[in-house]
Write a protein that holds these residues in place. Structure first.
Motif, PDB file in Angstrom:
ATOM      1  N   ARG A 108     -48.531  -9.320  -3.511  1.00  0.00           N
ATOM      2  CA  ARG A 108     -47.694  -9.883  -4.564  1.00  0.00           C
ATOM      3  C   ARG A 108     -46.332 -10.150  -3.926  1.00  0.00           C
ATOM      4  O   ARG A 108     -45.848  -9.370  -3.118  1.00  0.00           O
ATOM      5  N   GLY A 109     -45.704 -11.218  -4.308  1.00  0.00           N
ATOM      6  CA  GLY A 109     -44.396 -11.503  -3.719  1.00  0.00           C
ATOM      7  C   GLY A 109     -44.549 -12.196  -2.379  1.00  0.00           C
ATOM      8  O   GLY A 109     -45.645 -12.461  -1.919  1.00  0.00           O
ATOM      9  N   GLY A 110     -43.440 -12.462  -1.759  1.00  0.00           N
ATOM     10  CA  GLY A 110     -43.454 -13.297  -0.575  1.00  0.00           C
ATOM     11  C   GLY A 110     -43.742 -12.592   0.732  1.00  0.00           C
ATOM     12  O   GLY A 110     -44.083 -13.229   1.717  1.00  0.00           O
ATOM     13  N   PHE A 111     -43.604 -11.279   0.775  1.00  0.00           N
ATOM     14  CA  PHE A 111     -43.714 -10.602   2.055  1.00  0.00           C
ATOM     15  C   PHE A 111     -44.845  -9.598   2.106  1.00  0.00           C
ATOM     16  O   PHE A 111     -44.751  -8.586   2.774  1.00  0.00           O
ATOM     17  N   GLN A 112     -45.878  -9.927   1.394  1.00  0.00           N
ATOM     18  CA  GLN A 112     -47.105  -9.146   1.507  1.00  0.00           C
ATOM     19  C   GLN A 112     -46.965  -7.723   1.024  1.00  0.00           C
ATOM     20  O   GLN A 112     -47.603  -6.813   1.535  1.00  0.00           O
ATOM     21  N   LYS A 113     -46.143  -7.517   0.034  1.00  0.00           N
ATOM     22  CA  LYS A 113     -46.179  -6.263  -0.693  1.00  0.00           C
ATOM     23  C   LYS A 113     -47.590  -6.127  -1.233  1.00  0.00           C
ATOM     24  O   LYS A 113     -48.092  -7.027  -1.906  1.00  0.00           O
TER      25      LYS A 113
END
Lengths: 114, 110
Positions: B92-97
Motif C-alpha cells: 500500500r502506498g508508494g514505497f512498498q509498505k
C-alpha cells in the motif's frame, strides 16, 4: 548469504524510558522498514525510509517514534518514552528496490516494557 | 484495510495438502507470501505480480486472481517443516509498505 541483523535480541525497559533498537540492513539495499508484532498478532508496518528520509509512516508511528540512519550501515528506531503497549517484537526489513521486491526481515528485537 | 485470510488455522498430517486463501476488499496489485515460525522473523516465500500468475516454490505454489482480489497458497504433500503462520501481504502506498493479512496458523503433525 547476506542478512539483516538486529540488536539487541531482547530489551527490557521501564515505562517512560527511551530505547533505541538497532538494525544493520543488507549492504546494497536502499529501502528500509520497521514493523512490529504484538504477541500473537499480525505484523504491522511502522515506517519506511529511503534516501535518508521517511517515505511513509503508519498511524502507530507517532511523535514518540523516530528513525535514523546515523552512518552508512546502521538503521535505528528510537522510542522516546516507552509505554506498556509498546511491548512487542520489532522487525527491521530492507529491500533493494521499492518496486515489488522481496523484503528481507531481521530476526527481531523483543521489547518488554514494565 | 488488511487482507483477510482463511482458514485461521489448519492442522494437517504429514503428506496432506492445504490451501490458504487471502482476499481483499481493496484492489490487489501484487501479493507477497511469507511464512513465520514461532519466535522467528517472517521469511519470504514468493511474490505474485500479475493477475492470473502462478508460482511455485518447492511444493508450495500460489495463484493470484486480480479480478477477484484474492490469492491462494497451495501446500502439497506437507512436511513437518511447513508448520508456522502464513501471512499474505500487499503493498500500500508508494514505497512498498506491506500490509499483512490476518495470518493462517498451520500445524503439520507426524
Amino acid at each position: 548469504e547476506p542478512e539483516v541483523t538486529q540488536t539487541p535480541s531482547h530489551q527490557v525497559t521501564q515505562m517512560g524510558q527511551e530505547v533505541i533498537l538497532r538494525c544493520v540492513p543488507i549492504s546494497n539495499h536502499l529501502y528500509f522498514y520497521w514493523y512490529r508484532q504484538i504477541l500473537g498478532q499480525k505484523v504491522e508496518f511502522l515506517v519506511s525510509f529511503y534516501n535518508n528520509e521517511i517515505s511513509e509512516k503508519s498511524e502507530i508511528f507517532d511523535d514518540q517514534f523516530s528513525v535514523e540512519r546515523p552512518d552508512g550501515s546502521n538503521f535505528t528506531l528510537k522510542i522516546r518514552s516507552t509505554k506498556l503497549e509498546d511491548s512487542a517484537m520489532y522487525f527491521c526489513a530492507s529491500s533493494s528496490s521499492g518496486n515489488n521486491n522481496e523484503q528481507f526481515f531481521g530476526p527481531g528485537t523483543r521489547l518488554t516494557v514494565l | 484495510q488488511q487482507p483477510v485470510q482463511s482458514p485461521q488455522a489448519v492442522i494437517l498430517r504429514e503428506g496432506e495438502d492445504a490451501v490458504i486463501n487471502c482476499s481483499s476488499s481493496k484492489a490487489l496489485y501484487s501479493v507477497h507470501w511469507y511464512r513465520q515460525k514461532h519466535g522467528e522473523a517472517p521469511v519470504f516465500l514468493m511474490i505474485l505480480l500479475k493477475g492470473g500468475e502462478q508460482k511455485g516454490h518447492e511444493k508450495i505454489s500460489a495463484s493470484f486472481n486480480e479480478k477477484k482480489q484474492q490469492s491462494s497458497l497451495y501446500l502439497t504433500a506437507s512436511q513437518l517443516s511447513y508448520s508456522g503462520t502464513y501471512f499474505c501481504g500487499t503493498p500500500r502506498g508508494g514505497f512498498q509498505k506491506l500490509v499483512f493479512g490476518t495470518g493462517t496458523r498451520l500445524l503439520v503433525s507426524p
